[in-house]
Design a protein around this motif. Structure first.
Motif, PDB file in Angstrom:
ATOM      1  N   PRO A 633      19.352  19.568  -6.376  1.00  0.00           N
ATOM      2  CA  PRO A 633      19.140  21.578  -5.492  1.00  0.00           C
ATOM      3  C   PRO A 633      20.853  22.458  -5.963  1.00  0.00           C
ATOM      4  CG  PRO A 633      19.593  19.883  -4.194  1.00  0.00           C
ATOM      5  CD  PRO A 633      19.281  18.895  -5.054  1.00  0.00           C
ATOM      6  N   GLU A 634      21.916  21.266  -5.798  1.00  0.00           N
ATOM      7  CA  GLU A 634      23.053  21.821  -6.176  1.00  0.00           C
ATOM      8  C   GLU A 634      24.005  21.591  -7.540  1.00  0.00           C
ATOM      9  OE1 GLU A 634      24.345  23.614  -3.881  1.00  0.00           O
ATOM     10  OE2 GLU A 634      22.371  23.796  -2.327  1.00  0.00           O
ATOM     11  N   PRO A 635      24.966  22.306  -7.426  1.00  0.00           N
ATOM     12  CA  PRO A 635      25.474  21.977  -9.165  1.00  0.00           C
ATOM     13  C   PRO A 635      26.622  20.479  -9.219  1.00  0.00           C
ATOM     14  CG  PRO A 635      25.920  24.098  -8.418  1.00  0.00           C
ATOM     15  CD  PRO A 635      25.095  23.541  -7.416  1.00  0.00           C
ATOM     16  N   VAL A 636      26.556  19.928  -9.933  1.00  0.00           N
ATOM     17  CA  VAL A 636      28.216  18.944  -9.407  1.00  0.00           C
ATOM     18  C   VAL A 636      29.316  19.386  -9.874  1.00  0.00           C
ATOM     19  CG1 VAL A 636      28.842  16.816 -10.687  1.00  0.00           C
ATOM     20  CG2 VAL A 636      26.197  17.588 -11.001  1.00  0.00           C
ATOM     21  N   PRO A 637      29.794  19.786  -8.976  1.00  0.00           N
ATOM     22  CA  PRO A 637      31.171  19.834  -8.210  1.00  0.00           C
ATOM     23  C   PRO A 637      32.030  19.641 -10.161  1.00  0.00           C
ATOM     24  CG  PRO A 637      30.767  17.896  -6.887  1.00  0.00           C
ATOM     25  CD  PRO A 637      29.728  18.298  -7.481  1.00  0.00           C
ATOM     26  N   ALA A 638      33.146  20.292 -10.306  1.00  0.00           N
ATOM     27  CA  ALA A 638      34.194  19.523 -10.995  1.00  0.00           C
ATOM     28  C   ALA A 638      34.668  18.591 -10.950  1.00  0.00           C
ATOM     29  CB  ALA A 638      35.193  20.742 -11.249  1.00  0.00           C
ATOM     30  N   GLY A 639      35.050  17.383 -11.448  1.00  0.00           N
ATOM     31  CA  GLY A 639      35.761  16.061 -11.446  1.00  0.00           C
ATOM     32  C   GLY A 639      34.793  14.955 -12.073  1.00  0.00           C
ATOM     33  N   ARG A 640      35.535  13.740 -12.079  1.00  0.00           N
ATOM     34  CA  ARG A 640      34.573  12.814 -12.897  1.00  0.00           C
ATOM     35  C   ARG A 640      33.866  11.666 -11.490  1.00  0.00           C
ATOM     36  NH1 ARG A 640      36.716   8.256 -16.623  1.00  0.00           N
ATOM     37  NH2 ARG A 640      34.890   6.965 -16.713  1.00  0.00           N
ATOM     38  N   HIS A 641      33.141  12.265 -12.269  1.00  0.00           N
ATOM     39  CA  HIS A 641      31.401  11.520 -12.009  1.00  0.00           C
ATOM     40  C   HIS A 641      30.881  10.474 -12.379  1.00  0.00           C
ATOM     41  CE1 HIS A 641      31.749  15.099  -8.188  1.00  0.00           C
ATOM     42  NE2 HIS A 641      32.437  15.629  -9.472  1.00  0.00           N
ATOM     43  N   THR A 642      30.198   9.727 -11.296  1.00  0.00           N
ATOM     44  CA  THR A 642      29.017   8.523 -12.069  1.00  0.00           C
ATOM     45  C   THR A 642      27.443   8.981 -11.508  1.00  0.00           C
ATOM     46  OG1 THR A 642      30.489   7.053 -11.434  1.00  0.00           O
ATOM     47  CG2 THR A 642      27.707   6.723 -11.912  1.00  0.00           C
ATOM     48  N   LEU A 643      26.707  10.008 -12.806  1.00  0.00           N
ATOM     49  CA  LEU A 643      25.515  10.461 -12.649  1.00  0.00           C
ATOM     50  C   LEU A 643      24.536   9.650 -12.820  1.00  0.00           C
ATOM     51  CD1 LEU A 643      26.281  14.055 -14.460  1.00  0.00           C
ATOM     52  CD2 LEU A 643      26.785  13.197 -11.864  1.00  0.00           C
ATOM     53  N   ARG A 644      23.399   9.016 -11.914  1.00  0.00           N
ATOM     54  CA  ARG A 644      22.151   8.356 -11.920  1.00  0.00           C
ATOM     55  C   ARG A 644      21.074   8.141 -11.822  1.00  0.00           C
ATOM     56  NH1 ARG A 644      22.864   2.495 -12.007  1.00  0.00           N
ATOM     57  NH2 ARG A 644      21.292   1.727 -10.866  1.00  0.00           N
ATOM     58  N   PHE A 645      20.249   8.348 -12.799  1.00  0.00           N
ATOM     59  CA  PHE A 645      18.811   8.300 -12.660  1.00  0.00           C
ATOM     60  C   PHE A 645      18.558   6.784 -12.103  1.00  0.00           C
ATOM     61  CE2 PHE A 645      14.323   7.833 -15.311  1.00  0.00           C
ATOM     62  CZ  PHE A 645      13.479   8.466 -13.881  1.00  0.00           C
ATOM     63  N   GLU A 646      17.134   6.607 -11.571  1.00  0.00           N
ATOM     64  CA  GLU A 646      16.885   5.342 -11.697  1.00  0.00           C
ATOM     65  C   GLU A 646      15.091   5.819 -11.449  1.00  0.00           C
ATOM     66  OE1 GLU A 646      17.218   3.513  -8.544  1.00  0.00           O
ATOM     67  OE2 GLU A 646      19.353   3.078  -8.805  1.00  0.00           O
ATOM     68  N   PHE A 647      14.843   4.993 -12.044  1.00  0.00           N
ATOM     69  CA  PHE A 647      12.541   5.220 -12.410  1.00  0.00           C
ATOM     70  C   PHE A 647      12.253   3.778 -11.517  1.00  0.00           C
ATOM     71  CE2 PHE A 647       8.447   4.255 -14.240  1.00  0.00           C
ATOM     72  CZ  PHE A 647       8.002   5.148 -13.779  1.00  0.00           C
ATOM     73  N   GLU A 648      11.126   3.699 -10.560  1.00  0.00           N
ATOM     74  CA  GLU A 648      10.701   2.581 -10.261  1.00  0.00           C
ATOM     75  C   GLU A 648       8.926   2.736 -10.469  1.00  0.00           C
ATOM     76  OE1 GLU A 648      10.645  -1.151  -8.866  1.00  0.00           O
ATOM     77  OE2 GLU A 648      12.617  -0.110  -8.810  1.00  0.00           O
ATOM     78  N   PRO A 649       8.665   1.960 -10.669  1.00  0.00           N
ATOM     79  CA  PRO A 649       7.120   2.072 -11.093  1.00  0.00           C
ATOM     80  C   PRO A 649       6.938   2.446  -9.147  1.00  0.00           C
ATOM     81  CG  PRO A 649       7.939   0.751 -12.732  1.00  0.00           C
ATOM     82  CD  PRO A 649       9.343   1.141 -11.873  1.00  0.00           C
ATOM     83  N   THR A 650       4.923   2.691  -9.191  1.00  0.00           N
ATOM     84  CA  THR A 650       4.652   2.498  -8.053  1.00  0.00           C
ATOM     85  C   THR A 650       3.432   1.651  -8.018  1.00  0.00           C
ATOM     86  OG1 THR A 650       4.168   5.213  -8.024  1.00  0.00           O
ATOM     87  CG2 THR A 650       6.483   4.174  -7.220  1.00  0.00           C
ATOM     88  N   ASP A 651       3.262   1.751  -9.669  1.00  0.00           N
ATOM     89  CA  ASP A 651       1.365   1.216  -9.619  1.00  0.00           C
ATOM     90  C   ASP A 651       1.729   1.040 -10.995  1.00  0.00           C
ATOM     91  OD1 ASP A 651      -1.163   0.292  -9.129  1.00  0.00           O
ATOM     92  OD2 ASP A 651      -1.687   2.492  -8.723  1.00  0.00           O
ATOM     93  N   LYS A 652       0.387  -0.273 -11.868  1.00  0.00           N
ATOM     94  CA  LYS A 652       0.513  -0.598 -12.625  1.00  0.00           C
ATOM     95  C   LYS A 652       0.087   0.918 -13.910  1.00  0.00           C
ATOM     96  CE  LYS A 652      -0.714  -5.301 -11.149  1.00  0.00           C
ATOM     97  NZ  LYS A 652      -1.791  -6.585 -11.330  1.00  0.00           N
ATOM     98  N   PRO A 653       0.515   0.479 -14.637  1.00  0.00           N
ATOM     99  CA  PRO A 653      -0.113   1.452 -16.397  1.00  0.00           C
ATOM    100  C   PRO A 653      -1.100   0.497 -16.307  1.00  0.00           C
ATOM    101  CG  PRO A 653       1.299  -0.760 -16.643  1.00  0.00           C
ATOM    102  CD  PRO A 653       1.410  -0.528 -15.398  1.00  0.00           C
ATOM    103  N   ASP A 654      -2.146   1.971 -17.244  1.00  0.00           N
ATOM    104  CA  ASP A 654      -4.024   1.826 -17.861  1.00  0.00           C
ATOM    105  C   ASP A 654      -3.523   2.200 -18.781  1.00  0.00           C
ATOM    106  OD1 ASP A 654      -6.216   1.931 -18.251  1.00  0.00           O
ATOM    107  OD2 ASP A 654      -6.850   3.233 -16.830  1.00  0.00           O
ATOM    108  N   ILE A 655      -2.967   0.990 -19.979  1.00  0.00           N
ATOM    109  CA  ILE A 655      -2.715   1.690 -21.342  1.00  0.00           C
ATOM    110  C   ILE A 655      -3.770   1.885 -21.843  1.00  0.00           C
ATOM    111  CG2 ILE A 655      -1.922  -0.411 -22.933  1.00  0.00           C
ATOM    112  CD1 ILE A 655      -0.027  -0.663 -20.608  1.00  0.00           C
ATOM    113  N   THR A 656      -5.111   1.031 -21.476  1.00  0.00           N
ATOM    114  CA  THR A 656      -6.610   1.094 -22.304  1.00  0.00           C
ATOM    115  C   THR A 656      -6.868   2.987 -22.337  1.00  0.00           C
ATOM    116  OG1 THR A 656      -6.850  -1.112 -22.007  1.00  0.00           O
ATOM    117  CG2 THR A 656      -8.629   0.218 -22.429  1.00  0.00           C
ATOM    118  N   HIS A 657      -5.991   3.459 -21.288  1.00  0.00           N
ATOM    119  CA  HIS A 657      -6.559   4.751 -20.860  1.00  0.00           C
ATOM    120  C   HIS A 657      -6.053   5.692 -21.195  1.00  0.00           C
ATOM    121  CE1 HIS A 657     -10.157   2.610 -18.830  1.00  0.00           C
ATOM    122  NE2 HIS A 657     -11.293   3.637 -19.498  1.00  0.00           N
ATOM    123  N   GLY A 658      -5.338   5.322 -21.502  1.00  0.00           N
ATOM    124  CA  GLY A 658      -3.448   6.442 -22.283  1.00  0.00           C
ATOM    125  C   GLY A 658      -2.193   6.546 -21.321  1.00  0.00           C
TER     126      GLY A 658
END
Length: 742
Positions: A633-658
């Protein structure tokens, strides 16, 4: 050498097609048209034969390198004892240029880590400009110049198209040398991406064919066949092959399905005419420089027309690869986009069948629809005949020895100290001015995924696997051949055709000529033993699962830096269906920063971790159908930063059905959570195109939120991807992807 891609026997105007190819037709009118030239029925295997003069199994190219196994004929590595024409002619003072599609080395070797010894410059070419893999977008191609990655010189909005770019580069290469050494000879190996999918061309080219295919593929075949008879391209008395059981009757399709299919073929036709136009520019340059008449030009397709669009075609092949085909209604809704930068389209396989008129079947099968292809020779200074048809049997392994024969050059005994294996092909130069000359190529075997054939002096035996059609076999392509079934196939599944009289393989005379058939089966095994075909392997999934040598050990952490080359999908970290994180170390200037930190894929599918309006964002493009975004929601301020994205699966994939694994997408700034969103579905199998890029999105934009290349405007120190989670794969679907890119 001009090597077209997936262009069928019935596609060029000089072969009876209604598609306008005036420049290629002119080569035929002022040269020779061959109606009995054969290929291996698949891309990379054929291309290996064209450049070496050896059979594809002897080149290690039984299929595609993604399906390599440990057997010598299947390992995907063209041995250095099978020298290429570029290496041979280089010894005689030729400049050698490779422009366009390569696809003659394992995809694991396409990265900037090399090794480079099987890249074009490692195999005797002085210059290379093109793409290393099996296909690429015509609007946003993955380009290599010599041994390094480059970006296209313009955008689609500025009129860019890959075919035009390739011709520009070919002309430049020739001109560069000619202005210094005008008498120095050259060899140009020109391989456009056309007419392989995606069928990309500007709308005005496709619109030239508006309404011309509304009567369907059966009508197309009838028209082309009649014209082929009239032109003498096929022998008098020939019959059109049967209606293929896998292809629906045109009138059985709904009006919307017919409209979509018609437009798909209009785009293909425009794509081919556009390709012909730019080949014409290359020919015009040779004419202007006085080199056209003295240049030996050979035009060939690598295999028959492609069925890989499936029965209904697609606006985005990525959906097909990921088991997520769009509905007919959704496809029709995008009909005006077909052929443009927002699509990755392919026509229905009924058009592939029609494009191989008068033959049966298509690419990947050893019936003549897959393996008998257009071939033109033009050389006014060396050939007196004009506008004649040649009927002598030939195979693409004959092209190299024919060139050497025409130039009075002997094959070298060694290349760079490596003793050379014998060339398997034979010259057909003696047919240039003698239409009645006998063919010197008497016997030729074929094998592709267990689909086998052999030609011998006008007779043709075929053992189709899994059967003459998928419908008749009751099983799909790629089914393995159990060892206990092989002997049964040899007992009762071989067919016999007297192609000297039955051009399109209509009449199976196996019962009437049993002894001849048995002899041909035995001869097939002789050839198979000679050229490394055995063991017969009809599988595809099993081969894809085979472990292959890699250039590094498997790891769970990958670090990237801006300005480096994008990584092909084969060597990029696999982030699909597993927990993973992306961590960027950045410095934000006063006033903020925008741009891509890390992305993979394109507008067809992919993800992007980026900043816009000073804020951190992540977008996941689900097969071009939806883009799921989470934003700080807010801009990242000036300076040195560590920016991170995380993905955590919440269920199994259904590969057969795409449907890939749903999951929680979370954004962090300096370890603090700033945004989180639930993504309901992700891409299950593959991004295609699938290059991973750090600091920019060089191809088509993954998300419509920005325009490419959207380079990061701050300081990006590094990006680290962590994939320390279980990888979920679907080998059968990945196999289909690999094959469709041939």
């Amino acid at each position: 050498m001009i090597v077209l891609d997936d262009t069928g026997f019935g596609h060029l105007g000089c072969y009876g097609s209604p598609i306008a190819t005036p420049n290629l037709d002119a080569l035929a009118a002022d040269g020779l048209l061959y109606n009995n030239m054969h290929t291996t029925a698949l891309c990379s295997p054929s291309r290996s034969c064209i450049v070496t003069g050896r059979n594809h199994h002897s080149n290690g190219m039984a299929a595609i390198t993604e399906l390599a196994t440990g057997y010598p004929g299947y390992d995907g590595l063209i041995p250095f004892e099978n020298g290429m024409l570029s290496e041979m002619l280089g010894q005689h003072g030729y400049n050698t240029y490779m422009v366009g599609k390569w696809h003659l080395m394992p995809s694991e070797q396409e990265s900037p880590a090399g090794p480079y010894d099987r890249w074009p410059l490692g195999r005797g070419f002085d210059r290379f400009y093109g793409f290393l893999g099996g296909d690429t977008s015509q609007w946003y191609p993955d380009l290599i110049s010599d041994n390094h990655q480059v970006e296209p010189p313009a955008s689609p909005e500025q009129g860019y198209h890959l075919t035009a770019d390739l011709v520009d580069k070919a002309i430049t290469y020739i001109a560069d040398a000619k202005q210094v050494a005008p008498d120095k000879p050259f060899y140009l190996h020109f391989c456009p991406g056309a007419t392989h999918a995606p069928h990309h061309v500007a709308k005005e080219w496709a619109d030239r064919y508006h309404g011309q295919f509304d009567d369907g593929w059966d009508a197309y075949r009838e028209r082309v066949f009649a014209r082929q008879v009239q032109l003498g391209v096929i022998p008098a008395g020939s019959e059109l092959s049967r209606h293929d059981p896998d292809v629906p009757d045109w009138q059985s399709l709904s009006p919307d399905a017919r409209r979509l299919a018609s437009r798909s073929m209009e785009i293909f036709a425009g794509f081919l005419s556009h390709t012909d136009h730019h080949i014409g520019r290359l020919l015009d340059f040779l004419r202007e420089t006085g080199e056209l008449d003295n240049s030996l030009i050979m035009v060939v397709s690598d295999n028959g027309a492609s069925s890989e669009g499936g029965p209904g075609g697609t606006t985005n092949e990525t959906q097909f690869f990921n088991n997520a085909p769009e509905s007919l209604a959704d496809s029709v809704a995008r009909i005006d986009e077909l052929g443009g930068p927002t699509t990755f389209n392919h026509y229905p396989w009924g058009w592939a069948w029609a494009g191989n008129t008068p033959f049966r079947r298509w690419k990947r099968e050893t019936y003549r629809g897959g393996s008998c292809d257009p071939f033109l020779v033009h050389w006014p200074s060396g050939i007196a005949a004009r506008g004649e048809v040649r009927t002598q049997y030939a195979h693409i392994i004959d092209m190299v020895p024919t060139v050497l024969d025409a130039l009075d050059i002997q094959p070298p005994d060694t290349i760079r100290g490596v003793t050379q294996a014998p060339i398997h092909g034979v010259s057909f130069a003696h047919t240039f001015d003698d239409s009645a000359a006998s063919s010197r190529h008497h016997t030729q075997y074929f094998e592709m995924f267990g689909h086998r054939a052999i030609d011998h002096d006008g007779w043709r035996a075929v053992c189709p696997w899994p059967g003459p059609s998928f419908a008749e076999a009751g099983q799909p392509f790629g089914s393995p051949i159990p060892s206990e079934v092989l002997s049964q196939l040899d007992t009762d599944s071989w067919e016999l055709y007297h192609v000297a009289e039955d051009f399109a393989e209509n009449h199976n005379v196996a019962a009437e000529h049993r002894s001849r058939l048995v002899g041909l089966i035995g001869q097939w095994y002789v050839e198979a033993g000679k050229y490394g075909v055995l063991p017969i392997d009809g599988s595809a999934v099993e081969r894809l699962m085979t472990e292959r040598p890699q250039i590094t050990e498997e790891r769970t952490s990958y670090t990237f830096w801006p300005g480096t080359q994008a990584l092909p999908f084969a060597v990029a970290p696999r982030v699909l269906n597993r927990p993973h994180s992306i961590t960027a170390e950045v410095e934000i200037p006063e006033g903020g920063a925008d741009g891509v930190l890390l992305c993979q894929g394109a507008n067809t599918s992919g993800f992007s971790f980026y900043m816009k309006d000073g804020r951190l964002h992540y977008a996941h493009n689900y097969v071009g159908r939806a883009v799921y975004t989470t934003s700080a929601p807010e801009p990242v301020p000036a300076g040195r930063h560590t920016l991170r994205f995380e993905f955590e699966p919440t269920d199994k994939p259904d590969i057969t059905h795409g449907r890939g694994a749903p999951g929680r997408a979370q954004l962090y700034v300096d370890g603090g959570l700033v945004a989180a969103t639930d993504i309901p579905v992700t891409v299950p199998i593959m991004f295609n195109p699938g290059a991973m890029s750090c600091g920019a999105n060089p191809g088509s934009p993954v998300t419509p939120s920005y325009q490419s290349p959207f380079r990061f405007t701050g300081t990006l120190h590094s990006v680290t991807v962590d994939v320390s989670g279980d990888l979920i794969v679907d080998t059968e679907s990945e196999m289909r992807v690999a094959l469709s890119r041939q």
